[in-house]
Scaffold this motif. Sequence first.
Motif, PDB file in Angstrom:
ATOM      1  N   ILE A 180     108.226 -57.141 -26.131  1.00  0.00           N
ATOM      2  CA  ILE A 180     108.718 -58.052 -27.160  1.00  0.00           C
ATOM      3  C   ILE A 180     110.200 -58.345 -26.925  1.00  0.00           C
ATOM      4  CG2 ILE A 180     108.918 -58.461 -29.638  1.00  0.00           C
ATOM      5  CD1 ILE A 180     106.867 -56.259 -30.083  1.00  0.00           C
ATOM      6  N   ASP A 181     110.561 -59.612 -26.912  1.00  0.00           N
ATOM      7  CA  ASP A 181     111.965 -60.009 -26.824  1.00  0.00           C
ATOM      8  C   ASP A 181     112.551 -59.972 -28.242  1.00  0.00           C
ATOM      9  OD1 ASP A 181     114.422 -61.026 -26.303  1.00  0.00           O
ATOM     10  OD2 ASP A 181     113.745 -62.966 -25.501  1.00  0.00           O
ATOM     11  N   LEU A 182     112.992 -58.787 -28.651  1.00  0.00           N
ATOM     12  CA  LEU A 182     113.469 -58.611 -30.022  1.00  0.00           C
ATOM     13  C   LEU A 182     114.762 -59.367 -30.277  1.00  0.00           C
ATOM     14  CD1 LEU A 182     112.659 -54.849 -30.672  1.00  0.00           C
ATOM     15  CD2 LEU A 182     111.579 -56.842 -31.712  1.00  0.00           C
ATOM     16  N   ASN A 183     115.534 -59.631 -29.234  1.00  0.00           N
ATOM     17  CA  ASN A 183     116.743 -60.439 -29.397  1.00  0.00           C
ATOM     18  C   ASN A 183     116.374 -61.840 -29.892  1.00  0.00           C
ATOM     19  OD1 ASN A 183     119.453 -61.397 -29.086  1.00  0.00           O
ATOM     20  ND2 ASN A 183     118.859 -62.255 -27.110  1.00  0.00           N
ATOM     21  N   LEU A 184     115.392 -62.474 -29.232  1.00  0.00           N
ATOM     22  CA  LEU A 184     114.945 -63.810 -29.632  1.00  0.00           C
ATOM     23  C   LEU A 184     114.183 -63.773 -30.948  1.00  0.00           C
ATOM     24  CD1 LEU A 184     114.523 -66.818 -29.032  1.00  0.00           C
ATOM     25  CD2 LEU A 184     112.518 -66.177 -27.666  1.00  0.00           C
ATOM     26  N   LYS A 185     113.288 -62.789 -31.114  1.00  0.00           N
ATOM     27  CA  LYS A 185     112.464 -62.723 -32.322  1.00  0.00           C
ATOM     28  C   LYS A 185     113.318 -62.521 -33.576  1.00  0.00           C
ATOM     29  CE  LYS A 185     108.540 -63.088 -30.131  1.00  0.00           C
ATOM     30  NZ  LYS A 185     107.823 -64.377 -30.180  1.00  0.00           N
ATOM     31  N   LEU A 221     122.367 -59.055 -33.753  1.00  0.00           N
ATOM     32  CA  LEU A 221     122.713 -58.193 -32.622  1.00  0.00           C
ATOM     33  C   LEU A 221     124.130 -58.447 -32.123  1.00  0.00           C
ATOM     34  CD1 LEU A 221     119.340 -58.214 -30.687  1.00  0.00           C
ATOM     35  CD2 LEU A 221     120.458 -56.216 -31.648  1.00  0.00           C
ATOM     36  N   ALA A 222     124.831 -59.443 -32.686  1.00  0.00           N
ATOM     37  CA  ALA A 222     126.237 -59.656 -32.342  1.00  0.00           C
ATOM     38  C   ALA A 222     127.119 -58.545 -32.915  1.00  0.00           C
ATOM     39  CB  ALA A 222     126.707 -61.012 -32.861  1.00  0.00           C
ATOM     40  N   ILE A 223     126.598 -57.809 -33.904  1.00  0.00           N
ATOM     41  CA  ILE A 223     127.349 -56.693 -34.494  1.00  0.00           C
ATOM     42  C   ILE A 223     127.279 -55.509 -33.544  1.00  0.00           C
ATOM     43  CG2 ILE A 223     127.603 -55.231 -36.525  1.00  0.00           C
ATOM     44  CD1 ILE A 223     125.865 -57.253 -38.044  1.00  0.00           C
ATOM     45  N   GLU A 224     128.433 -54.948 -33.209  1.00  0.00           N
ATOM     46  CA  GLU A 224     128.425 -53.787 -32.317  1.00  0.00           C
ATOM     47  C   GLU A 224     127.733 -52.610 -33.001  1.00  0.00           C
ATOM     48  OE1 GLU A 224     132.689 -53.806 -34.128  1.00  0.00           O
ATOM     49  OE2 GLU A 224     131.122 -55.223 -33.585  1.00  0.00           O
ATOM     50  N   GLY A 225     126.961 -51.865 -32.227  1.00  0.00           N
ATOM     51  CA  GLY A 225     126.232 -50.722 -32.771  1.00  0.00           C
ATOM     52  C   GLY A 225     124.823 -51.060 -33.217  1.00  0.00           C
ATOM     53  N   MET A 226     124.527 -52.339 -33.438  1.00  0.00           N
ATOM     54  CA  MET A 226     123.175 -52.748 -33.837  1.00  0.00           C
ATOM     55  C   MET A 226     122.260 -52.705 -32.622  1.00  0.00           C
ATOM     56  SD  MET A 226     122.840 -53.583 -37.111  1.00  0.00           S
ATOM     57  CE  MET A 226     121.618 -54.873 -37.272  1.00  0.00           C
ATOM     58  N   SER A 227     121.149 -51.998 -32.743  1.00  0.00           N
ATOM     59  CA  SER A 227     120.198 -51.874 -31.645  1.00  0.00           C
ATOM     60  C   SER A 227     118.938 -52.654 -31.975  1.00  0.00           C
ATOM     61  CB  SER A 227     119.847 -50.400 -31.409  1.00  0.00           C
ATOM     62  OG  SER A 227     119.188 -49.867 -32.546  1.00  0.00           O
ATOM     63  N   ASP A 278     120.149 -66.906 -25.861  1.00  0.00           N
ATOM     64  CA  ASP A 278     120.103 -66.310 -24.521  1.00  0.00           C
ATOM     65  C   ASP A 278     120.002 -64.789 -24.619  1.00  0.00           C
ATOM     66  OD1 ASP A 278     120.326 -68.768 -23.225  1.00  0.00           O
ATOM     67  OD2 ASP A 278     122.516 -68.747 -23.405  1.00  0.00           O
ATOM     68  N   PRO A 279     119.413 -64.140 -23.609  1.00  0.00           N
ATOM     69  CA  PRO A 279     119.302 -62.667 -23.617  1.00  0.00           C
ATOM     70  C   PRO A 279     120.673 -61.994 -23.626  1.00  0.00           C
ATOM     71  CG  PRO A 279     117.862 -63.630 -21.961  1.00  0.00           C
ATOM     72  CD  PRO A 279     118.751 -64.736 -22.440  1.00  0.00           C
ATOM     73  N   LYS A 280     120.725 -60.795 -24.169  1.00  0.00           N
ATOM     74  CA  LYS A 280     121.959 -60.000 -24.196  1.00  0.00           C
ATOM     75  C   LYS A 280     121.845 -58.899 -23.137  1.00  0.00           C
ATOM     76  CE  LYS A 280     123.385 -60.756 -28.970  1.00  0.00           C
ATOM     77  NZ  LYS A 280     122.527 -61.918 -29.196  1.00  0.00           N
ATOM     78  N   THR A 281     122.516 -59.116 -22.038  1.00  0.00           N
ATOM     79  CA  THR A 281     122.425 -58.152 -20.930  1.00  0.00           C
ATOM     80  C   THR A 281     123.182 -56.868 -21.228  1.00  0.00           C
ATOM     81  OG1 THR A 281     124.321 -59.244 -19.876  1.00  0.00           O
ATOM     82  CG2 THR A 281     122.115 -59.983 -19.212  1.00  0.00           C
ATOM     83  N   HIS A 282     124.127 -56.919 -22.178  1.00  0.00           N
ATOM     84  CA  HIS A 282     124.933 -55.726 -22.454  1.00  0.00           C
ATOM     85  C   HIS A 282     124.227 -54.755 -23.390  1.00  0.00           C
ATOM     86  CE1 HIS A 282     125.978 -58.823 -25.500  1.00  0.00           C
ATOM     87  NE2 HIS A 282     125.858 -57.796 -26.329  1.00  0.00           N
ATOM     88  N   LYS A 283     123.153 -55.177 -24.052  1.00  0.00           N
ATOM     89  CA  LYS A 283     122.461 -54.296 -24.988  1.00  0.00           C
ATOM     90  C   LYS A 283     121.552 -53.332 -24.236  1.00  0.00           C
ATOM     91  CE  LYS A 283     123.723 -55.452 -29.198  1.00  0.00           C
ATOM     92  NZ  LYS A 283     124.283 -54.488 -30.159  1.00  0.00           N
ATOM     93  N   ARG A 284     121.721 -52.055 -24.510  1.00  0.00           N
ATOM     94  CA  ARG A 284     120.914 -51.027 -23.859  1.00  0.00           C
ATOM     95  C   ARG A 284     119.529 -50.987 -24.499  1.00  0.00           C
ATOM     96  NH1 ARG A 284     120.105 -45.496 -24.930  1.00  0.00           N
ATOM     97  NH2 ARG A 284     119.562 -44.274 -23.080  1.00  0.00           N
ATOM     98  N   ILE A 285     118.500 -50.939 -23.658  1.00  0.00           N
ATOM     99  CA  ILE A 285     117.126 -50.867 -24.145  1.00  0.00           C
ATOM    100  C   ILE A 285     116.672 -49.417 -24.125  1.00  0.00           C
ATOM    101  CG2 ILE A 285     114.752 -51.606 -23.769  1.00  0.00           C
ATOM    102  CD1 ILE A 285     115.805 -54.131 -22.503  1.00  0.00           C
ATOM    103  N   ASN A 286     116.479 -48.862 -25.308  1.00  0.00           N
ATOM    104  CA  ASN A 286     116.019 -47.488 -25.434  1.00  0.00           C
ATOM    105  C   ASN A 286     114.572 -47.366 -24.981  1.00  0.00           C
ATOM    106  OD1 ASN A 286     114.744 -45.148 -27.200  1.00  0.00           O
ATOM    107  ND2 ASN A 286     116.949 -44.790 -27.130  1.00  0.00           N
ATOM    108  N   LYS A 287     114.179 -46.175 -24.535  1.00  0.00           N
ATOM    109  CA  LYS A 287     112.805 -45.987 -24.033  1.00  0.00           C
ATOM    110  C   LYS A 287     111.766 -46.159 -25.146  1.00  0.00           C
ATOM    111  CE  LYS A 287     112.031 -41.041 -24.608  1.00  0.00           C
ATOM    112  NZ  LYS A 287     111.563 -39.822 -23.961  1.00  0.00           N
ATOM    113  N   ASN A 288     112.172 -45.991 -26.419  1.00  0.00           N
ATOM    114  CA  ASN A 288     111.245 -46.172 -27.531  1.00  0.00           C
ATOM    115  C   ASN A 288     111.208 -47.611 -28.048  1.00  0.00           C
ATOM    116  OD1 ASN A 288     110.393 -43.469 -27.619  1.00  0.00           O
ATOM    117  ND2 ASN A 288     112.151 -42.873 -28.858  1.00  0.00           N
ATOM    118  N   THR A 289     112.017 -48.498 -27.454  1.00  0.00           N
ATOM    119  CA  THR A 289     112.003 -49.905 -27.840  1.00  0.00           C
ATOM    120  C   THR A 289     110.756 -50.577 -27.281  1.00  0.00           C
ATOM    121  OG1 THR A 289     114.419 -49.939 -27.783  1.00  0.00           O
ATOM    122  CG2 THR A 289     113.298 -52.065 -27.760  1.00  0.00           C
TER     123      THR A 289
END
Length: 452
Positions: A278-283, A294-300, A263-274
């Motif tokens: 592409i759904d990088l969470n799923l990929k 991405l379950a690790i805090e700080g991982m973007s 499922d998507p992670k709504t709490h992860k901030r999407i940077n403007k350079n991302t």
Amino acid sequence: MEHDVISMEIVNPHAGGIDVGSRSHWVAVGQSEQDLREYGVFNEDLFAMADWLEENQVKTIAMESTGTYWQNLYAVLLSRGFHVILCNGKFTKNIKGKKTDVKDCQWIQKLHSLGLLSGSFLPDGRTEQLRTYCRHRANLIHSSASTSKKMQKYLRLLNLRLDVVVKDICGLTGISIIKAICDGEKEPQKLASLRHGNCRKSEEEIAKALHSNNRTDYLFALRQELETYEYLQHKIVQCDLEIEKKLNEIIGSDDNKKQHYIDPKTHKRINKNTPKNIDLNLKSYQMFEGTDLLAIEGMSYSTVLALMSEVGIEGIRKFNTAKHFASWLRLAPNNKVSGGKVLSSRVPKGSNRLKIALRNAANAIGNLKESTPLRDFFHRINFRKGRVSDISATARKLAVIIWNMVVKGTTYINPEGYLFLDQKRKLGLVKRIKKQIDKFALTDEDLGFVNT
């Protein structure tokens, strides 16, 4: 008394050595003069070299990684069935005993015959192609950032202090105003009316900063830089499409990858350079076969993209232990011990894009407001050794966690999970509202909670 002669055992009897150059390659299959030849860099020369190596029954070859000159030669030799190891130049040049009258290729062949050379890490073919796209995209972003700085410079020379009233001049508000300025609009109020609703400054504050001195030379230069910026943004979008295509190709060809879903992670901030398409969470979840990095805090998203493109899942599995992985990243201390005493424990010099990505993730962990295991570790090291050493130590810990998750299938558990963090944020917001109510003695009627 006669002294016994100690000879070194030949580990690779059918070994060759190649000194890679920009205009020619020197090849050695032995230590005599007739075992030495020079070949050009054209395609027919590379195939002629492979034929000569086959005639001399060479099976394994060592070559130096000199710039990008080795890549075509490496591909040709692999296609002909040779076992090729790519060596760092410092491991072939710094061994004592090299004679000045011996060619470099013969010295490489000798060291390789004795088994004294180790190969550098190389990703698999599809990961290498993905890496090319991602590195090219990073270069485009770097060029775009440079263009943004030049636009800011010409705005300042025009006395348009847009950088004071907006956080990013290339954001939604900033780029709209710059386009209007380049189209000939000079009225501050009309320019300020282009303000986006998320902008913190009001239209009146923005209008005060947009009184120009109308220098035509600076305006011309600003238009040129804006065109360059828009051109680079278009190229970045095209690069994103190629990255998505390559990711779909890698995942779609492997049943073990494409079967996973998250499922998507709504709490992860999407940077403007991302990458936006592409759904990088799923990929990333599919690429690492059910491992949620991405379950690790700080991982973007940019960090997991760097992991997928620089090493990939097969690349991480090449390292026997987490310590080997951290050492390859130049994140492990290089302990120098003599007589049981540690003389030095500095992190060795050297960097790569994945190391930079993990250090950026470590820095983000240190900036977290809420308490988490990694953030607490960050501040413990920071208290003892300072921020620079702390970022390296946390980046190394991240590398160890990633290796264990990918190779051993260990699940990362954060007791202070994101759901709990969201609850703490909401609780803190409620407390701040209550303090404001107590401070100003507001009633329910003032707040709009009047029964009708």
